[in-house]
Design an enzyme around this catalytic site. Sequence first.
Site, PDB file in Angstrom:
ATOM      1  N   ARG A  95     -65.127   9.260  57.906  1.00  0.00           N
ATOM      2  CA  ARG A  95     -65.181   7.891  57.380  1.00  0.00           C
ATOM      3  C   ARG A  95     -65.742   6.947  58.446  1.00  0.00           C
ATOM      4  O   ARG A  95     -65.039   6.083  58.957  1.00  0.00           O
ATOM      5  CB  ARG A  95     -63.787   7.419  56.941  1.00  0.00           C
TER       6      ARG A  95
ATOM      7  N   LYS B 141     -57.540  -1.653  42.257  1.00  0.00           N
ATOM      8  CA  LYS B 141     -57.160  -1.659  43.680  1.00  0.00           C
ATOM      9  C   LYS B 141     -58.380  -1.893  44.564  1.00  0.00           C
ATOM     10  O   LYS B 141     -58.335  -2.678  45.511  1.00  0.00           O
ATOM     11  CB  LYS B 141     -56.520  -0.307  44.043  1.00  0.00           C
ATOM     12  N   ASN B 142     -59.480  -1.204  44.252  1.00  0.00           N
ATOM     13  CA  ASN B 142     -60.634  -1.272  45.150  1.00  0.00           C
ATOM     14  C   ASN B 142     -61.395  -2.585  45.058  1.00  0.00           C
ATOM     15  O   ASN B 142     -62.306  -2.835  45.854  1.00  0.00           O
ATOM     16  CB  ASN B 142     -61.581  -0.089  44.898  1.00  0.00           C
TER      17      ASN B 142
ATOM     18  N   ASP C 249     -63.820   9.258  43.368  1.00  0.00           N
ATOM     19  CA  ASP C 249     -62.377   9.053  43.169  1.00  0.00           C
ATOM     20  C   ASP C 249     -61.866   9.667  41.861  1.00  0.00           C
ATOM     21  O   ASP C 249     -60.664   9.597  41.577  1.00  0.00           O
ATOM     22  CB  ASP C 249     -62.037   7.550  43.187  1.00  0.00           C
TER      23      ASP C 249
ATOM     24  N   ARG D 220     -49.502   4.201  46.823  1.00  0.00           N
ATOM     25  CA  ARG D 220     -50.504   3.374  47.496  1.00  0.00           C
ATOM     26  C   ARG D 220     -51.501   2.819  46.495  1.00  0.00           C
ATOM     27  O   ARG D 220     -52.016   1.707  46.675  1.00  0.00           O
ATOM     28  CB  ARG D 220     -51.279   4.212  48.518  1.00  0.00           C
TER      29      ARG D 220
ATOM     30  N   CYS E 254     -59.820  10.737  58.028  1.00  0.00           N
ATOM     31  CA  CYS E 254     -58.791  10.872  57.009  1.00  0.00           C
ATOM     32  C   CYS E 254     -58.991  12.158  56.231  1.00  0.00           C
ATOM     33  O   CYS E 254     -59.925  12.911  56.487  1.00  0.00           O
ATOM     34  CB  CYS E 254     -58.775   9.665  56.092  1.00  0.00           C
TER      35      CYS E 254
HETATM   36  C1  UD1 Z   1     -64.724   2.999  48.852  1.00  0.00           C
HETATM   37  C2  UD1 Z   1     -63.468   3.110  48.035  1.00  0.00           C
HETATM   38  C3  UD1 Z   1     -63.056   4.571  47.885  1.00  0.00           C
HETATM   39  C4  UD1 Z   1     -64.206   5.406  47.350  1.00  0.00           C
HETATM   40  C5  UD1 Z   1     -65.457   5.173  48.172  1.00  0.00           C
HETATM   41  C6  UD1 Z   1     -66.680   5.836  47.567  1.00  0.00           C
HETATM   42  C7  UD1 Z   1     -62.311   1.048  48.541  1.00  0.00           C
HETATM   43  C8  UD1 Z   1     -61.137   0.405  49.168  1.00  0.00           C
HETATM   44  N1  UD1 Z   1     -62.402   2.392  48.695  1.00  0.00           N
HETATM   45  O1  UD1 Z   1     -64.427   3.484  50.165  1.00  0.00           O
HETATM   46  O2  UD1 Z   1     -61.960   4.628  46.991  1.00  0.00           O
HETATM   47  O3  UD1 Z   1     -63.854   6.763  47.427  1.00  0.00           O
HETATM   48  O4  UD1 Z   1     -65.748   3.769  48.262  1.00  0.00           O
HETATM   49  O5  UD1 Z   1     -66.914   5.375  46.290  1.00  0.00           O
HETATM   50  O6  UD1 Z   1     -63.116   0.431  47.897  1.00  0.00           O
HETATM   51  N2  UD1 Z   1     -70.430   6.061  55.151  1.00  0.00           N
HETATM   52  C9  UD1 Z   1     -71.187   6.128  56.295  1.00  0.00           C
HETATM   53  N3  UD1 Z   1     -71.201   5.050  57.111  1.00  0.00           N
HETATM   54  C10 UD1 Z   1     -70.500   3.911  56.856  1.00  0.00           C
HETATM   55  C11 UD1 Z   1     -69.749   3.851  55.674  1.00  0.00           C
HETATM   56  C12 UD1 Z   1     -69.732   4.951  54.842  1.00  0.00           C
HETATM   57  O7  UD1 Z   1     -71.833   7.134  56.559  1.00  0.00           O
HETATM   58  O8  UD1 Z   1     -70.572   2.965  57.645  1.00  0.00           O
HETATM   59  C13 UD1 Z   1     -70.398   7.220  54.234  1.00  0.00           C
HETATM   60  C14 UD1 Z   1     -68.976   7.730  54.008  1.00  0.00           C
HETATM   61  O9  UD1 Z   1     -68.597   8.665  54.988  1.00  0.00           O
HETATM   62  C15 UD1 Z   1     -69.104   8.346  52.632  1.00  0.00           C
HETATM   63  C16 UD1 Z   1     -70.091   7.416  51.921  1.00  0.00           C
HETATM   64  O10 UD1 Z   1     -70.806   6.759  52.959  1.00  0.00           O
HETATM   65  O11 UD1 Z   1     -69.673   9.627  52.722  1.00  0.00           O
HETATM   66  C17 UD1 Z   1     -69.443   6.383  51.019  1.00  0.00           C
HETATM   67  O12 UD1 Z   1     -68.450   5.683  51.763  1.00  0.00           O
HETATM   68  P1  UD1 Z   1     -68.031   4.187  51.409  1.00  0.00           P
HETATM   69  O13 UD1 Z   1     -68.691   3.734  50.162  1.00  0.00           O
HETATM   70  O14 UD1 Z   1     -68.204   3.335  52.621  1.00  0.00           O
HETATM   71  O15 UD1 Z   1     -66.487   4.336  51.151  1.00  0.00           O
HETATM   72  P2  UD1 Z   1     -65.438   3.195  51.347  1.00  0.00           P
HETATM   73  O16 UD1 Z   1     -66.094   1.881  51.142  1.00  0.00           O
HETATM   74  O17 UD1 Z   1     -64.697   3.415  52.591  1.00  0.00           O
END
Ligand code: UD1
Length: 482
Positions: free
Chosen positions: A122, A22-23, A315, A407, A117
């Site tokens: 996030r 999915k990711n 995850d 989902r 969320c």
């Molecule tokens: C993706 C995955 C999700 C997984 C996560 C971490 C998808 C669709 N989802 O989510 O299943 O749980 O990676 O492996 O691929 N952060 C910031 N600033 C940002 C972005 C992130 O501080 O701009 C922080 C987040 O709050 C979190 C960490 O960085 O603590 C990792 O987040 P991120 O890797 O961005 O998660 P997603 O890409 O949203």
Amino acid sequence: MDMFIVRGGERLSGSVSVSGAKNSALPLMAAAMACEGETTLYSIPDLVDVKTQSQVLGSLGMDVNRDPDGALRLKTVDETSCIADYELVRRMRASVCVLGPLLAKRRMACVSLPGGCNIGDRPIDLHLKGLSALGAQIRVDRGYVIARADRLRGANIFLGGAFGSTVTGTCNVMVAAALAKGTTTIESAACEPEVVDVGNFLNAAGAKIDGLGTPFLTIEGVEQLNGVKHEVIPDRIEAATLMIAAAITGGDVCLKEVRPDHITAVIEKLREIGVTVQLAFPDQPAKKQSVTVRVTQPLRSVDCIALPYPGIPTDVQAQLMSLLACVPGISIVTDKVFPDRFMHASELARMGVNIRRESASAILNGVSRLSGACVMASDLRASAALVLAGLAAEGETVIRRIYHLDRGYECLEEKLISLGAHVERVRDEPQNMPDSLKLTDGESRPSYSELLDALTGPHWNQSVSQQNTESVTASQDPADED
Ligand code: UD1
């Protein structure tokens, strides 16, 4: 809304195939928008999130169709719209992956901020930082990120944040940089296999990205990307979930279509717990193959920490917690990616395990047998964790709000049933609550006589010492994501 009724105690056995990731699928679909012509993606799982992403892309002028053989075809037919609406983005945070492709290809993007969320904060500040560095002018207005750029320009970008790198943020910046003028370097890029998958897709489409799978990416911008055919990698989170399903039921399960090198940390942790994990081709872990998981000895409590790749994925944190909840002794589970991702802990406590939260950790005193209860799923992986706990629990477990599972897991219940599990999907209505969890007044609590039996029966000493005494917070209605 549906709920699951899981009757615990069956030992899982047999073999089952893992679906596409999915990711990977969600950012790949978005990346197709940056390509000319048609993109065909294979092994895209049939999920609610994939349908939502199709709707997002449809609203942005893309034709998205599934062939009868399952292949997903994507093609841009209208480039005039640049708006990803709140109503769609709030349903699935990964729709933020359209930001980079929109900016690179259409020079303008108006994408709703996804909001918070159930698994914690996030933010998307790192996405915006990276795109700004490439020359985009960005502001937030009425809940939308509004970004504009002439041709993006290569830049040196540090993408690390307080919790490590960002997976979808790296994808967004990588797609944008692939079409920028000049060279981009990204330091502290996410190394997750899904990012590598998106990078490999872009390279096949004509991009020049070096360093995939490392924190240092060098991207030579090109004028154009062209749609290609691409097969999505296997879902490492689904693989880990099914492996834990085998372990938690003391089973013997062969998983097919797994990339063991994508879940090395999980395999190592399961082995530390005492689970036997055998690869069909141990000398070729980077190949899609089968992995057998069986339990032949008592399991051990351990500590585990969820970290960015190649660590244990956040995850899989909830599912591992369910397993450790069934292993007598103290285990500490820490999440360094989403430090507040512990909604499932309160629900596991309802099944009889003693869990205490300490900042980014949960300290568990595992029990030899969980007891079935009515529990509430708060997010995708928490739902999976509760299903696993139900498989191991005594009696029946009702898991409510399982729409989260739909989902992100393709046919999870069918797969578990094919391995011998008792999982039933029913409408979430009082009359469907199993008798074992009903009170005479129709509420889903143990009956008076069952409570009396628990209080005075022979298991009194054992059950008292195993009960959780911590006050637990009630589940909230989720705006979940992962
Ligand atoms: C993706 C995955 C999700 C997984 C996560 C971490 C998808 C669709 N989802 O989510 O299943 O749980 O990676 O492996 O691929 N952060 C910031 N600033 C940002 C972005 C992130 O501080 O701009 C922080 C987040 O709050 C979190 C960490 O960085 O603590 C990792 O987040 P991120 O890797 O961005 O998660 P997603 O890409 O949203």
